[in-house]
Design an enzyme around this catalytic site. Structure first.
Site, PDB file in Angstrom:
ATOM      1  N   TYR A 190      32.006  28.713  43.021  1.00 45.03           N
ATOM      2  CA  TYR A 190      33.248  29.391  42.616  1.00 45.03           C
ATOM      3  C   TYR A 190      34.121  28.437  41.790  1.00 45.03           C
ATOM      4  O   TYR A 190      34.597  28.796  40.709  1.00 45.03           O
ATOM      5  CB  TYR A 190      33.984  29.871  43.866  1.00 45.03           C
ATOM      6  CG  TYR A 190      35.214  30.716  43.600  1.00 45.03           C
ATOM      7  CD1 TYR A 190      35.106  32.059  43.263  1.00 45.03           C
ATOM      8  CD2 TYR A 190      36.494  30.167  43.702  1.00 45.03           C
ATOM      9  CE1 TYR A 190      36.240  32.843  43.027  1.00 45.03           C
ATOM     10  CE2 TYR A 190      37.630  30.938  43.468  1.00 45.03           C
ATOM     11  CZ  TYR A 190      37.497  32.278  43.138  1.00 45.03           C
ATOM     12  OH  TYR A 190      38.622  33.040  42.906  1.00 45.03           O
TER      13      TYR A 190
ATOM     14  N   SER B 236      41.539  30.553  38.562  1.00 46.37           N
ATOM     15  CA  SER B 236      42.019  30.345  39.931  1.00 46.37           C
ATOM     16  C   SER B 236      42.587  28.932  40.009  1.00 46.37           C
ATOM     17  O   SER B 236      42.241  28.081  39.170  1.00 46.37           O
ATOM     18  CB  SER B 236      40.836  30.464  40.899  1.00 46.37           C
ATOM     19  OG  SER B 236      41.199  30.025  42.191  1.00 46.37           O
TER      20      SER B 236
HETATM   21  P1  NAP Z   1      39.081  42.084  44.666  1.00 49.09           P
HETATM   22  O1  NAP Z   1      40.135  42.949  45.264  1.00 49.09           O
HETATM   23  O2  NAP Z   1      37.815  41.838  45.393  1.00 49.09           O
HETATM   24  O3  NAP Z   1      38.790  42.652  43.192  1.00 49.09           O
HETATM   25  C1  NAP Z   1      37.679  42.286  42.439  1.00 49.09           C
HETATM   26  C2  NAP Z   1      37.058  43.531  41.878  1.00 49.09           C
HETATM   27  O4  NAP Z   1      35.983  43.144  40.991  1.00 49.09           O
HETATM   28  C3  NAP Z   1      36.416  44.403  42.960  1.00 49.09           C
HETATM   29  O5  NAP Z   1      36.673  45.773  42.716  1.00 49.09           O
HETATM   30  C4  NAP Z   1      34.938  44.071  42.809  1.00 49.09           C
HETATM   31  O6  NAP Z   1      34.089  45.089  43.312  1.00 49.09           O
HETATM   32  C5  NAP Z   1      34.849  43.922  41.317  1.00 49.09           C
HETATM   33  N1  NAP Z   1      33.644  43.241  40.870  1.00 49.09           N
HETATM   34  C6  NAP Z   1      33.037  42.194  41.457  1.00 49.09           C
HETATM   35  N2  NAP Z   1      31.945  41.862  40.772  1.00 49.09           N
HETATM   36  C7  NAP Z   1      31.851  42.717  39.723  1.00 49.09           C
HETATM   37  C8  NAP Z   1      30.910  42.888  38.681  1.00 49.09           C
HETATM   38  N3  NAP Z   1      29.812  42.124  38.577  1.00 49.09           N
HETATM   39  N4  NAP Z   1      31.128  43.848  37.753  1.00 49.09           N
HETATM   40  C9  NAP Z   1      32.204  44.650  37.850  1.00 49.09           C
HETATM   41  N5  NAP Z   1      33.106  44.563  38.843  1.00 49.09           N
HETATM   42  C10 NAP Z   1      32.927  43.613  39.779  1.00 49.09           C
HETATM   43  O7  NAP Z   1      39.669  40.640  44.412  1.00 49.09           O
HETATM   44  P2  NAP Z   1      40.913  40.091  43.576  1.00 49.09           P
HETATM   45  O8  NAP Z   1      41.544  39.075  44.437  1.00 49.09           O
HETATM   46  O9  NAP Z   1      41.713  41.169  42.978  1.00 49.09           O
HETATM   47  O10 NAP Z   1      40.111  39.296  42.441  1.00 49.09           O
HETATM   48  C11 NAP Z   1      40.340  39.447  41.061  1.00 49.09           C
HETATM   49  C12 NAP Z   1      40.111  38.105  40.409  1.00 49.09           C
HETATM   50  O11 NAP Z   1      41.108  37.183  40.876  1.00 49.09           O
HETATM   51  C13 NAP Z   1      38.775  37.458  40.728  1.00 49.09           C
HETATM   52  O12 NAP Z   1      38.245  36.890  39.552  1.00 49.09           O
HETATM   53  C14 NAP Z   1      39.138  36.357  41.706  1.00 49.09           C
HETATM   54  O13 NAP Z   1      38.222  35.299  41.677  1.00 49.09           O
HETATM   55  C15 NAP Z   1      40.494  35.959  41.199  1.00 49.09           C
HETATM   56  N6  NAP Z   1      41.331  35.227  42.138  1.00 49.09           N
HETATM   57  C16 NAP Z   1      41.747  35.821  43.291  1.00 49.09           C
HETATM   58  C17 NAP Z   1      42.571  35.095  44.146  1.00 49.09           C
HETATM   59  C18 NAP Z   1      43.069  35.695  45.438  1.00 49.09           C
HETATM   60  O14 NAP Z   1      43.679  34.958  46.229  1.00 49.09           O
HETATM   61  N7  NAP Z   1      42.861  36.981  45.705  1.00 49.09           N
HETATM   62  C19 NAP Z   1      42.947  33.795  43.837  1.00 49.09           C
HETATM   63  C20 NAP Z   1      42.503  33.237  42.659  1.00 49.09           C
HETATM   64  C21 NAP Z   1      41.708  33.963  41.805  1.00 49.09           C
HETATM   65  P3  NAP Z   1      33.516  44.894  44.845  1.00 49.09           P
HETATM   66  O15 NAP Z   1      34.717  44.778  45.723  1.00 49.09           O
HETATM   67  O16 NAP Z   1      32.718  46.137  45.063  1.00 49.09           O
HETATM   68  O17 NAP Z   1      32.688  43.648  44.792  1.00 49.09           O
END
Ligand code: NAP
Length: 248
Positions: A153, A140
């Site tokens: 985080y 991130s």
């Molecule tokens: P998201 O839509 O919440 O997707 C994350 C997925 O990971 C969800 O399906 C979640 O399930 C699942 N998950 C969480 N904990 C888990 C575990 N212990 N084992 C298996 N699956 C698990 O969010 P996203 O934005 O796509 O995030 C993906 C990555 O991008 C993350 O690492 C996040 O930190 C990173 N990121 C996101 C942003 C942003 O602005 N969106 C920015 C920088 C970095 P649940 O929903 O049921 O928990």
């Protein structure tokens, strides 16, 4: 024309929604067999169904050693090998270093950092058997610059960068590469509440100098490059896909 990942096999964690789902669908369109790993059964099954025969859903909590091993075992059993691990599952909990509860600290570190390490630990030997591979981390911008009130985080995302560099160094001779993507603000489930808050949106948009928020596909496209042989000279790199957030 052959896809950019034709014949490759990938595991994508957190592929039940958001960035992981977009990457799973893109990798599959480019010819890869994809293991969709998520603890969210409904979302994970939906992603796998949207791909079809070339997908496998594995319900798993990446912070569990047994589950991480199972993701790798099931993938190799179905597809015969493993080439790509995209460590993307992540969670956020709020709190400064003093406010953050031990439970929240352990949870965030467990999923974001330990989970990526565990999946790498079991995936790398399989990649070596396949003659090499690519490990990708979703860190991130919070892994590079500090953001208020999300100390665990930020620490976990910074840790991912160093984990990737360590893998890059230790396994270069075995043709296993490791790289990091640092997304900016991306429109996913993780940010949906934040993005509804007009006051909070102003500074986010101001810092995103490209003038729009990111979409999951913006990150999936970077992951595709790192997963493919087009990036065969790229390892230990940290790629910002943040609309220019970190330039100023
Ligand atoms: P998201 O839509 O919440 O997707 C994350 C997925 O990971 C969800 O399906 C979640 O399930 C699942 N998950 C969480 N904990 C888990 C575990 N212990 N084992 C298996 N699956 C698990 O969010 P996203 O934005 O796509 O995030 C993906 C990555 O991008 C993350 O690492 C996040 O930190 C990173 N990121 C996101 C942003 C942003 O602005 N969106 C920015 C920088 C970095 P649940 O929903 O049921 O928990």
């Amino acid at each position: 024309m052959a896809g950019r990942l034709q014949g490759k096999v990938a595991i994508i964690t957190g592929a039940g929604s958001g960035i992981g789902r977009a990457a799973a669908q893109l990798f599959a369109r480019e010819g890869a067999g994809v293991a969709v790993a998520d603890w969210d059964e409904k979302g994970g099954k939906q992603t796998a169904a949207s791909i079809g025969r070339n997908a496998l859903f594995v319900k798993a909590d990446v912070s569990s050693s047994a589950d991480a091993r199972r993701i790798v075992d099931h993938t190799v059993k179905k597809f015969g090998k493993l080439d790509i691990l995209y460590n993307n599952a992540g969670i956020v909990r709020y709190g400064t270093a003093a406010d953050c509860s031990e439970e929240d600290w352990d949870k965030v570190m467990g999923v974001n950092l330990r989970g990526a390490w565990l999946c790498s630990k079991y995936a790398i030997p399989e990649m070596m058997k396949a003659g090499g591979g690519s490990v990708i981390m979703t860190s991130s911008i919070a892994g590079q610059v500090a953001f208020g009130n999300i100390a665990a985080y930020c620490a976990s995302k910074g840790g991912l960068i160093q984990l990737a560099r360590s893998i890059a160094l230790d396994y270069a001779s075995k043709k296993v590469r490791a790289n990091v993507i640092c997304p900016g603000v991306i429109r996913t489930g993780m940010t949906q509440d934040l993005l509804k808050d007009k006051k909070a949106m102003q500074p986010l948009l101001k810092s995103t100098i490209i003038g729009r928020l990111g979409e999951p596909e913006d990150i999936a496209n970077a992951a595709l490059y790192l997963a493919s042989d087009e990036s065969s000279f790229v390892t230990g790199s940290v790629i910002a896909v943040d609309g220019g957030w970190t330039v100023q």
